[in-house]
Each structure stands twice: as C-alpha cells, then as structure tokens.
Design a protein around this motif. Structure first.
Motif, PDB file in Angstrom:
ATOM      1  N   LYS A   1       0.828  -1.203   0.000  1.00 19.39           N
ATOM      2  CA  LYS A   1       0.000   0.000   0.000  1.00 19.39           C
ATOM      3  C   LYS A   1       0.865   1.256   0.000  1.00 19.39           C
ATOM      4  O   LYS A   1       0.596   2.212  -0.738  1.00 19.39           O
ATOM      5  N   ASN A   2       1.878   1.280   0.845  1.00 17.80           N
ATOM      6  CA  ASN A   2       2.736   2.464   0.930  1.00 17.80           C
ATOM      7  C   ASN A   2       3.427   2.748  -0.398  1.00 17.80           C
ATOM      8  O   ASN A   2       3.594   3.901  -0.778  1.00 17.80           O
ATOM      9  N   ARG A   3       3.872   1.723  -1.087  1.00 22.69           N
ATOM     10  CA  ARG A   3       4.561   1.917  -2.361  1.00 22.69           C
ATOM     11  C   ARG A   3       3.598   2.292  -3.485  1.00 22.69           C
ATOM     12  O   ARG A   3       3.855   3.178  -4.272  1.00 22.69           O
ATOM     13  N   VAL A   4       2.476   1.580  -3.555  1.00 22.12           N
ATOM     14  CA  VAL A   4       1.553   1.755  -4.671  1.00 22.12           C
ATOM     15  C   VAL A   4       0.736   3.036  -4.534  1.00 22.12           C
ATOM     16  O   VAL A   4       0.471   3.714  -5.520  1.00 22.12           O
ATOM     17  N   LEU A   5       0.360   3.393  -3.320  1.00 17.33           N
ATOM     18  CA  LEU A   5      -0.497   4.563  -3.138  1.00 17.33           C
ATOM     19  C   LEU A   5       0.267   5.880  -3.165  1.00 17.33           C
ATOM     20  O   LEU A   5      -0.335   6.939  -2.998  1.00 17.33           O
ATOM     21  N   LEU A   6       1.590   5.836  -3.362  1.00 17.12           N
ATOM     22  CA  LEU A   6       2.347   7.082  -3.501  1.00 17.12           C
ATOM     23  C   LEU A   6       1.963   7.821  -4.773  1.00 17.12           C
ATOM     24  O   LEU A   6       2.122   9.030  -4.861  1.00 17.12           O
ATOM     25  N   GLU A   7       1.454   7.098  -5.743  1.00 14.29           N
ATOM     26  CA  GLU A   7       1.063   7.694  -7.019  1.00 14.29           C
ATOM     27  C   GLU A   7      -0.441   7.580  -7.182  1.00 14.29           C
ATOM     28  O   GLU A   7      -1.081   6.699  -6.601  1.00 14.29           O
ATOM     29  N   ASN A   8      -1.018   8.469  -7.982  1.00 18.98           N
ATOM     30  CA  ASN A   8      -2.435   8.399  -8.298  1.00 18.98           C
ATOM     31  C   ASN A   8      -2.636   7.464  -9.476  1.00 18.98           C
ATOM     32  O   ASN A   8      -1.949   7.567 -10.480  1.00 18.98           O
ATOM     33  N   HIS A   9      -3.580   6.565  -9.327  1.00 22.81           N
ATOM     34  CA  HIS A   9      -3.920   5.632 -10.394  1.00 22.81           C
ATOM     35  C   HIS A   9      -5.354   5.910 -10.799  1.00 22.81           C
ATOM     36  O   HIS A   9      -6.284   5.613 -10.054  1.00 22.81           O
ATOM     37  N   TYR A  10      -5.526   6.497 -11.960  1.00 21.23           N
ATOM     38  CA  TYR A  10      -6.841   6.941 -12.390  1.00 21.23           C
ATOM     39  C   TYR A  10      -7.654   5.838 -13.061  1.00 21.23           C
ATOM     40  O   TYR A  10      -8.855   5.953 -13.192  1.00 21.23           O
ATOM     41  N   LEU A  11      -7.011   4.786 -13.464  1.00 24.00           N
ATOM     42  CA  LEU A  11      -7.705   3.677 -14.108  1.00 24.00           C
ATOM     43  C   LEU A  11      -7.400   2.390 -13.350  1.00 24.00           C
ATOM     44  O   LEU A  11      -6.277   2.202 -12.868  1.00 24.00           O
ATOM     45  N   PRO A  12      -8.369   1.495 -13.243  1.00 23.18           N
ATOM     46  CA  PRO A  12      -8.101   0.225 -12.559  1.00 23.18           C
ATOM     47  C   PRO A  12      -6.932  -0.541 -13.181  1.00 23.18           C
ATOM     48  O   PRO A  12      -6.166  -1.189 -12.484  1.00 23.18           O
ATOM     49  N   GLY A  13      -6.779  -0.451 -14.494  1.00 28.42           N
ATOM     50  CA  GLY A  13      -5.660  -1.133 -15.148  1.00 28.42           C
ATOM     51  C   GLY A  13      -4.317  -0.598 -14.683  1.00 28.42           C
ATOM     52  O   GLY A  13      -3.359  -1.357 -14.527  1.00 28.42           O
ATOM     53  N   ALA A  14      -4.250   0.706 -14.434  1.00 23.50           N
ATOM     54  CA  ALA A  14      -3.002   1.304 -13.946  1.00 23.50           C
ATOM     55  C   ALA A  14      -2.681   0.803 -12.544  1.00 23.50           C
ATOM     56  O   ALA A  14      -1.524   0.529 -12.216  1.00 23.50           O
ATOM     57  N   LEU A  15      -3.714   0.666 -11.726  1.00 20.89           N
ATOM     58  CA  LEU A  15      -3.514   0.139 -10.372  1.00 20.89           C
ATOM     59  C   LEU A  15      -3.042  -1.312 -10.434  1.00 20.89           C
ATOM     60  O   LEU A  15      -2.105  -1.690  -9.739  1.00 20.89           O
ATOM     61  N   GLU A  16      -3.674  -2.103 -11.284  1.00 23.67           N
ATOM     62  CA  GLU A  16      -3.263  -3.503 -11.423  1.00 23.67           C
ATOM     63  C   GLU A  16      -1.827  -3.609 -11.915  1.00 23.67           C
ATOM     64  O   GLU A  16      -1.068  -4.454 -11.439  1.00 23.67           O
ATOM     65  N   ASP A  17      -1.439  -2.743 -12.845  1.00 22.96           N
ATOM     66  CA  ASP A  17      -0.059  -2.741 -13.338  1.00 22.96           C
ATOM     67  C   ASP A  17       0.915  -2.391 -12.221  1.00 22.96           C
ATOM     68  O   ASP A  17       1.973  -3.013 -12.081  1.00 22.96           O
ATOM     69  N   ALA A  18       0.567  -1.382 -11.400  1.00 18.09           N
ATOM     70  CA  ALA A  18       1.445  -0.967 -10.309  1.00 18.09           C
ATOM     71  C   ALA A  18       1.604  -2.079  -9.280  1.00 18.09           C
ATOM     72  O   ALA A  18       2.707  -2.341  -8.799  1.00 18.09           O
ATOM     73  N   VAL A  19       0.507  -2.748  -8.953  1.00 15.65           N
ATOM     74  CA  VAL A  19       0.579  -3.855  -7.996  1.00 15.65           C
ATOM     75  C   VAL A  19       1.391  -5.002  -8.588  1.00 15.65           C
ATOM     76  O   VAL A  19       2.217  -5.608  -7.909  1.00 15.65           O
ATOM     77  N   GLY A  20       1.177  -5.278  -9.872  1.00 11.13           N
ATOM     78  CA  GLY A  20       1.949  -6.338 -10.534  1.00 11.13           C
ATOM     79  C   GLY A  20       3.438  -6.049 -10.533  1.00 11.13           C
ATOM     80  O   GLY A  20       4.254  -6.939 -10.296  1.00 11.13           O
ATOM     81  N   GLU A  21       3.803  -4.790 -10.779  1.00 12.89           N
ATOM     82  CA  GLU A  21       5.221  -4.404 -10.743  1.00 12.89           C
ATOM     83  C   GLU A  21       5.789  -4.571  -9.342  1.00 12.89           C
ATOM     84  O   GLU A  21       6.924  -5.030  -9.173  1.00 12.89           O
TER      85      GLU A  21
END
Length: 118
Positions: free
Chosen positions: A44-64
C-alpha cells in the motif's frame, strides 16, 4: 478520482488468491499473519504514492510491486535471497556460492597481508 484504499484492499485479496509464490513461501518458511500484514502495508505504501486513475493502472502498479518483491528484493529472513530463489529451490546453491566466494576472498586477503608484512 483515484482508486481508493478500499479498492486496493480488494485487489490485494484477489491477487493473493492467484499469487501462489508468496502464499507458498508462507507455508514453507512459517511466515504468519504479521508478515503478510507487513507485506500488505509495504504494498500500500509503495503503490499509493502515485495516483492511479484507471483500474488497469492500479493492477499494473501492484503487478510491478509483486514482481519486484518476488524477484529482486532480497529478504534477510530468507538468508538474503529473493522469494523466488527460495520458492524455486535456488537458495542453497546461491548461499553455497556466496560462502565459497567469501572464503576465497578471505584467503586472498590473508595472502596479501602476509606478503606486505615486514
């Protein structure tokens, strides 16, 4: 509007259902709820540092993050090898090679120190 923390929690639950690598490590190494909660907090701390406007972007960030965590992040509790190395059984070989390199380095230093001594 960004994806909320609740959305990330729901995504993590889905992720852990198919991310067998982390869950198998829990079974093999005895990691329990506290370790998993810490993993969630780090994610959460790593992924939520950036804004993810699309669910696909969030999934990509979590996958990374999951890829980084499993394949590049060395864990002290696993002997300073990655989760993937432990999961695929490469850890003993890696640790054996490190011990060999360490022993060779120590021997070279001793020899070098003996030749420099007056």
């Amino acid at each position: 509007m960004t994806c909320s923390s609740l959305n990330l929690d729901l995504f993590i639950i889905r992720l852990l259902r198919w991310d067998g690598l982390y869950l198998k490590l829990e079974e093999e190494t005895g990691l329990r709820t506290g370790k998993i909660e810490r993993w969630h907090q780090t994610l959460k701390n790593r992924v939520l540092l950036e804004n993810h406007y699309l669910p696909g972007a969030l999934e990509d960030a979590v996958g990374e993050f999951v890829d980084h965590y499993n394949h590049r992040w060395v864990h002290e509790s696993l002997g300073n090898v990655t989760s993937a190395d432990t999961y695929f059984g490469r850890a003993p070989e890696i640790l054996k090679e490190r011990r060999k390199i360490k022993e060779e380095t120590i021997q070279k230093r001793r020899l070098l120190n003996k030749t420099k001594a007056p």
